[in-house]
Design a protein around this motif. Structure first.
Motif, PDB file in Angstrom:
ATOM      1  N   LEU A   1      16.142   9.848  10.466  1.00 19.72           N
ATOM      2  CA  LEU A   1      17.138  10.896  10.726  1.00 19.72           C
ATOM      3  C   LEU A   1      17.107  11.933   9.603  1.00 19.72           C
ATOM      4  O   LEU A   1      17.179  13.138   9.861  1.00 19.72           O
ATOM      5  CB  LEU A   1      18.538  10.298  10.874  1.00 19.72           C
ATOM      6  CG  LEU A   1      19.658  11.306  11.128  1.00 19.72           C
ATOM      7  CD1 LEU A   1      19.448  12.061  12.434  1.00 19.72           C
ATOM      8  CD2 LEU A   1      21.013  10.593  11.130  1.00 19.72           C
ATOM      9  N   MET A   2      16.979  11.480   8.348  1.00 20.19           N
ATOM     10  CA  MET A   2      16.904  12.417   7.218  1.00 20.19           C
ATOM     11  C   MET A   2      15.707  13.350   7.367  1.00 20.19           C
ATOM     12  O   MET A   2      15.788  14.530   7.051  1.00 20.19           O
ATOM     13  CB  MET A   2      16.816  11.670   5.884  1.00 20.19           C
ATOM     14  CG  MET A   2      18.113  11.118   5.392  1.00 20.19           C
ATOM     15  SD  MET A   2      19.325  12.410   5.062  1.00 20.19           S
ATOM     16  CE  MET A   2      20.818  11.452   5.232  1.00 20.19           C
ATOM     17  N   LYS A   3      14.587  12.828   7.844  1.00 17.75           N
ATOM     18  CA  LYS A   3      13.414  13.668   8.057  1.00 17.75           C
ATOM     19  C   LYS A   3      13.696  14.705   9.149  1.00 17.75           C
ATOM     20  O   LYS A   3      13.341  15.878   8.997  1.00 17.75           O
ATOM     21  CB  LYS A   3      12.196  12.823   8.430  1.00 17.75           C
ATOM     22  CG  LYS A   3      10.937  13.650   8.594  1.00 17.75           C
ATOM     23  CD  LYS A   3       9.729  12.790   8.916  1.00 17.75           C
ATOM     24  CE  LYS A   3       8.489  13.651   9.120  1.00 17.75           C
ATOM     25  NZ  LYS A   3       7.350  12.857   9.571  1.00 17.75           N
ATOM     26  N   GLN A   4      14.337  14.287  10.233  1.00 14.53           N
ATOM     27  CA  GLN A   4      14.674  15.221  11.309  1.00 14.53           C
ATOM     28  C   GLN A   4      15.643  16.306  10.816  1.00 14.53           C
ATOM     29  O   GLN A   4      15.517  17.479  11.178  1.00 14.53           O
ATOM     30  CB  GLN A   4      15.280  14.470  12.493  1.00 14.53           C
ATOM     31  CG  GLN A   4      14.277  13.574  13.205  1.00 14.53           C
ATOM     32  CD  GLN A   4      14.955  12.754  14.282  1.00 14.53           C
ATOM     33  OE1 GLN A   4      15.808  11.913  13.995  1.00 14.53           O
ATOM     34  NE2 GLN A   4      14.584  13.012  15.525  1.00 14.53           N
ATOM     35  N   ILE A   5      16.586  15.900   9.972  1.00 13.73           N
ATOM     36  CA  ILE A   5      17.538  16.846   9.383  1.00 13.73           C
ATOM     37  C   ILE A   5      16.786  17.856   8.524  1.00 13.73           C
ATOM     38  O   ILE A   5      17.024  19.067   8.617  1.00 13.73           O
ATOM     39  CB  ILE A   5      18.608  16.077   8.570  1.00 13.73           C
ATOM     40  CG1 ILE A   5      19.592  15.396   9.536  1.00 13.73           C
ATOM     41  CG2 ILE A   5      19.318  16.978   7.569  1.00 13.73           C
ATOM     42  CD1 ILE A   5      20.508  14.371   8.898  1.00 13.73           C
ATOM     43  N   ALA A   6      15.873  17.373   7.686  1.00 11.40           N
ATOM     44  CA  ALA A   6      15.100  18.264   6.822  1.00 11.40           C
ATOM     45  C   ALA A   6      14.269  19.244   7.643  1.00 11.40           C
ATOM     46  O   ALA A   6      14.196  20.439   7.319  1.00 11.40           O
ATOM     47  CB  ALA A   6      14.214  17.443   5.886  1.00 11.40           C
ATOM     48  N   ILE A   7      13.655  18.768   8.704  1.00 12.77           N
ATOM     49  CA  ILE A   7      12.856  19.640   9.560  1.00 12.77           C
ATOM     50  C   ILE A   7      13.727  20.727  10.190  1.00 12.77           C
ATOM     51  O   ILE A   7      13.327  21.891  10.277  1.00 12.77           O
ATOM     52  CB  ILE A   7      12.106  18.813  10.636  1.00 12.77           C
ATOM     53  CG1 ILE A   7      10.994  17.996   9.958  1.00 12.77           C
ATOM     54  CG2 ILE A   7      11.546  19.707  11.742  1.00 12.77           C
ATOM     55  CD1 ILE A   7      10.370  16.933  10.838  1.00 12.77           C
TER      56      ILE A   7
END
Length: 189
Positions: A34-40
């Protein structure tokens, strides 16, 4: 951001007094995917901005900021809530914590925030805007430019966005905006 909104509705918990607890996936136990999706998503929102540094506040802003810094290949600095004994040349401001109901000093080394920095501030929550206002103050002291601010969750009913806009921040992006937590019911815009 649909995946985030769905996760808030599924795993978020509401408490009286306008408190939204998301510690199952954002600010205690972390969901790295989820953190990666948020960063993207933040990359998409701030792609056209000229940024050379990401800033956050310890501790809950570190995870999204470091993921964003990794993907954008930018340094990440986090403002500390206690001055380390090894930090002697610093910028300092006082911030009120809504969650903890107390004031604290927020510090950044002058070595890591300078007039050459074009800053993107990333944090988990935008509530009353106090942490963001503190970052604005630190950047002003350093002569740095706040290019924008990104928040995972904004509690619109606490009006932090307006405070930050009044303090000169033109680009504010929130991935999920909570309209209301009345009667402990989570209402997302």
């Amino acid at each position: 951001m649909k995946v985030l909104k769905d996760r808030i509705l599924k795993d978020g918990k509401c408490y009286p007094g306008g408190i939204l607890k998301v510690d199952k996936f954002i600010n205690h136990q972390l969901d790295p995917y989820l953190m990666k999706q948020i960063a993207i998503e933040f990359i998409k929102l701030f792609a056209k901005e000229d940024i050379n540094k990401i800033i956050t506040v310890e501790a809950s802003g570190i995870a999204p900021a470091i993921m964003l810094g990794y993907l954008m290949e930018l340094p990440v600095v986090f403002a500390k809530k206690k001055q380390p004994s090894t930090m002697d040349s610093l910028l300092q401001t006082t911030v009120h914590s809504f969650t903890k109901q107390r004031d604290y000093n927020m510090v950044i080394s002058k070595e890591y925030l300078t007039k050459d920095d074009r800053v993107l501030f990333i944090d988990d929550f935008l509530a009353y805007g106090n942490a963001g206002k503190g970052i604005i103050d630190l950047c002003n002291q350093a002569g740095a430019t706040v290019v924008g601010m990104g928040f995972i969750i904004e509690k619109a009913f606490q009006h932090g966005r307006e405070l930050l806009q009044q303090n000169g921040v033109n680009k504010i992006e929130s991935l999920a905006i909570i309209e209301s937590l009345d009667n402990c019911e989570i209402k997302i815009r």
